[in-house]
Design an enzyme around this catalytic site. Structure first.
Site, PDB file in Angstrom:
ATOM      1  N   LYS A 165      11.103  32.772 -12.584  1.00 59.10           N
ATOM      2  CA  LYS A 165      10.771  32.106 -13.838  1.00 59.10           C
ATOM      3  C   LYS A 165      11.660  30.873 -13.997  1.00 59.10           C
ATOM      4  O   LYS A 165      12.867  30.935 -13.795  1.00 59.10           O
ATOM      5  CB  LYS A 165      10.967  33.065 -15.017  1.00 59.10           C
ATOM      6  CG  LYS A 165      10.459  32.516 -16.348  1.00 59.10           C
ATOM      7  CD  LYS A 165      10.481  33.569 -17.434  1.00 59.10           C
ATOM      8  CE  LYS A 165       9.934  33.017 -18.743  1.00 59.10           C
ATOM      9  NZ  LYS A 165       9.928  34.013 -19.822  1.00 59.10           N
ATOM     10  N   GLU A 203       4.045  48.502 -28.303  1.00 62.23           N
ATOM     11  CA  GLU A 203       4.161  48.649 -29.751  1.00 62.23           C
ATOM     12  C   GLU A 203       3.754  50.039 -30.230  1.00 62.23           C
ATOM     13  O   GLU A 203       4.371  50.604 -31.145  1.00 62.23           O
ATOM     14  CB  GLU A 203       3.304  47.578 -30.452  1.00 62.23           C
ATOM     15  CG  GLU A 203       3.796  46.166 -30.282  1.00 62.23           C
ATOM     16  CD  GLU A 203       3.304  45.501 -28.993  1.00 62.23           C
ATOM     17  OE1 GLU A 203       3.704  44.350 -28.729  1.00 62.23           O
ATOM     18  OE2 GLU A 203       2.516  46.146 -28.240  1.00 62.23           O
ATOM     19  N   ARG A 231      -1.244  45.893 -33.127  1.00 63.71           N
ATOM     20  CA  ARG A 231      -1.548  46.657 -31.917  1.00 63.71           C
ATOM     21  C   ARG A 231      -1.166  48.127 -32.054  1.00 63.71           C
ATOM     22  O   ARG A 231      -1.463  48.929 -31.173  1.00 63.71           O
ATOM     23  CB  ARG A 231      -0.806  46.036 -30.726  1.00 63.71           C
ATOM     24  CG  ARG A 231      -1.281  44.632 -30.392  1.00 63.71           C
ATOM     25  CD  ARG A 231      -0.237  43.810 -29.645  1.00 63.71           C
ATOM     26  NE  ARG A 231       0.068  44.309 -28.332  1.00 63.71           N
ATOM     27  CZ  ARG A 231      -0.529  43.912 -27.206  1.00 63.71           C
ATOM     28  NH1 ARG A 231      -1.490  43.015 -27.252  1.00 63.71           N
ATOM     29  NH2 ARG A 231      -0.164  44.391 -26.037  1.00 63.71           N
TER      30      ARG A 231
END
Length: 585
Positions: free
Chosen positions: A246, A334, A362
């Protein structure tokens, strides 16, 4: 002098005319293009830099948009946007009336699926693949998903189904060991072992009946192209595991991947972030939460903190650093976060479950079935409530008041300022018999001297902020600041109701008795939110006062700065001033 390649490429058709040995140069130019624009315009940086070679290879090998390419979350899709007819308008990224920071179907035929939340790509791509098979179409379906997102339950639901289908699906696992914060959990350890060669690599994926290949270097463009060409000939579901870094190509972004996920403005030549002085500014609400939970947890051993993959964004990182055994990053999960909190609450712990407002959507069933139904005193701290700005429609936290208000047993509170946030957190750990949702906005508050001694807030009570005649404005949460500014020179009353549930009915009776007209103001949807609660109260008790409901209209608002969006929907101080002025004169 080497000719510039990116200048002449506006779509994958032109990209495919290049020779394969020219592609590394194109990757270099594409990285520089992304860095130069994000440096001044801001946005998500590290994720897109990490997949430059993959992005080029995918559009080079596959015939997009006929072949369908789905990016998970979409943080990493800047290179994709630049190569698909949006290079010349990429500098409008995330700005009002500009292009979205995420893939969006109505923006481009190359954006096969709109995203913003994680872990949806495999299910979407599988759905498309099944549709192609039913229609007799011969096309490829590619889902690009990161190692943090694939650990989510929904991703595994998609893989589980894919393994028993005979469709043309390719899942590309972009493994860089980080989402926004470093990846966590047993799957992360498994992938680490695969990369080190100490793990049988077919252990999980091939057990699900999915063809596995890799891991390969995600920055070796020739190697990626060779493998993608091979996989085009492989029937059925398959997964390619690639290893990337990244922030690749910008030294600071590689070395500080969390900070350079979305670094704000930075110097494109040196990579150094351009810091603004914050010494005289109020704190961010997330930091008030972060410091306060540490302060409370040191006094109360039963307090625990939970976040689904947002320790930095929620500032639970402070507790993870100081009291690591009682602070939990559960990854992008979640649903698990909410039910984990419920389990803890049954055993006498006091879980502060910090989830962005848009992401609690969610875990809606878990809030109802596992928490509220059982009256478990979980403390939900909903960060990024209201309009959040440049992330746009996928991230605005404007539905929480409406979707939570209909749930029995649930207390809903919105602090007007940082002191209120501290005090309701203090109140919540004193022994509530019900769960409570505390929702607060992204960004900075309004109080410099915010770290004041705690005081208990009486549940279900509002307060009067300003006296006045004939007209009363009722606000909820931090939008109160705009109201205060708007009515400064008017002889109208202002009440901070604080609680959407339970409403302060005693105070409301006084208000409806003493004022002819009522205005409600909220930074949430006007359908089913705070204003709707006031209308229901008036209807139930037969009050005839005119009630005007101001808030976010029944539409998905796009991206832009928060103050621009507030102006767009009439919630900025000037628009409120003009609206109220017309009512009183």
């Amino acid at each position: 002098m080497q000719k510039q390649l990116l200048t002449h490429i506006n779509s994958p058709k032109e990209l495919r005319l290049l020779k394969e040995d020219e592609l590394p140069q194109l990757a270099k130019e594409l990285r520089e293009f992304i860095i130069n624009i994000v440096a001044s315009k801001e946005g998500h940086l590290g994720a897109s830099l990490g997949v430059v070679e993959l992005t080029i290879a995918l559009h080079y090998v596959f015939k997009t948009p006929e072949d369908l390419l789905i990016w998970d979350v979409g943080h990493q899709a800047y290179g994709h946007k630049i190569l698909t007819n949006r290079k010349n308008i990429f500098d409008t990224n995330r700005q009002l009336d500009g292009i979205s920071g995420f893939p969006k179907r109505e923006e481009s035929e190359y954006d096969a699926f709109g995203v913003g939340h994680s872990s949806t790509s495999i299910s979407a791509a599988l759905g498309m693949a099944i549709a192609s098979k039913l229609k007799g179409e011969d096309k490829h379906h590619i889902a690009v998903i990161g190692d943090a997102s694939i650990a989510s339950g929904m991703a595994f639901e998609g893989l589980n189904h894919a393994g028993v289908t005979d469709v043309n699906l390719l899942v590309i696992l972009n493994d860089n060991a980080i989402g926004i914060d470093p990846s966590v959990g047993a799957l992360k350890q498994y992938l680490t072992n695969v990369k080190k060669g100490t793990q049988r690599r077919n252990n999980i994926i091939e057990a699900l009946n999915i063809d596995y290949s890799g891991p390969i270097d995600g920055h070796d463009i020739q190697k990626i192209i060779t493998e993608l060409e091979r996989l085009k000939t492989v029937k059925g579901p398959k997964l390619l595991h690639i290893i990337t870094t990244k922030g690749k190509g910008l030294k600071q972004a590689e070395e500080n991947q969390v900070k350079y996920h979305a670094p704000g403005k930075f110097d494109s030549s040196t990579g150094e972030i351009i810091f603004k002085s914050t010494s005289e500014l109020p704190p961010k609400y997330q930091d008030v939460f972060g410091h306060t939970i540490v302060e409370l947890a040191k006094q109360n051993d039963n307090i625990v903190g939970i976040t689904p993959a947002m320790p930095t964004g929620s500032s639970l990182k402070f507790m993870m650093d100081e009291i690591p055994e009682r602070a939990f990053d559960v990854g992008i999960a979640e649903q698990h976060a909410v039910t984990l909190a419920a389990g803890m609450a049954t055993q006498g712990l006091i879980p502060f479950c910090n989830i962005y407002s848009t992401f609690l959507q969610r875990a809606y069933d878990q809030v109802i079935h596992d928490v509220a139904l059982q009256k478990l005193p979980v403390v939900f701290c909903l960060d990024r409530a209201g309009l959040v700005g440049e992330d746009g429609a996928t991230h605005h936290g404007v539905f929480d008041l409406a979707y939570l208000r209909c749930i029995p047993n649930l207390i809903i509170f919105a602090p007007r300022n940082e002191v209120d946030l501290r005090n309701i957190m203090y109140t919540a750990q004193l022994g509530l018999e019900n769960p409570i949702a505390i929702r607060y906005p992204r960004g900075r508050g309004i109080t410099l001297d915010w770290k004041q001694p705690f005081s208990k807030i009486e549940i279900g009570t509002g307060i009067q902020l300003k006296e006045g005649e004939n007209l009363a404005v009722l606000s909820i949460g931090a939008i109160s600041k705009n109201v205060t500014e708007a009515i400064e020179d008017f002889d109208v009353a202002h009440y901070d109701m604080r609680f959407v549930k339970p409403l302060d009915e005693k105070l409301l009776r006084i208000i409806f008795k003493n004022y002819n007209t009522i205005i409600t103001v909220e930074d949430g949807t006007i359908k089913g939110g705070f204003g709707s609660a006031i209308l229901e109260f008036a209807a139930e008790f037969n009050y005839k006062n005119p009630i005007k409901v101001l808030g976010v209209p029944d539409d998905f608002l796009e991206h832009g700065k928060v103050d621009e969006l507030e102006k767009l929907v009439g919630l900025d101080p000037r628009s409120l001033n003009i609206y109220i002025k017309k009512l009183i004169y």
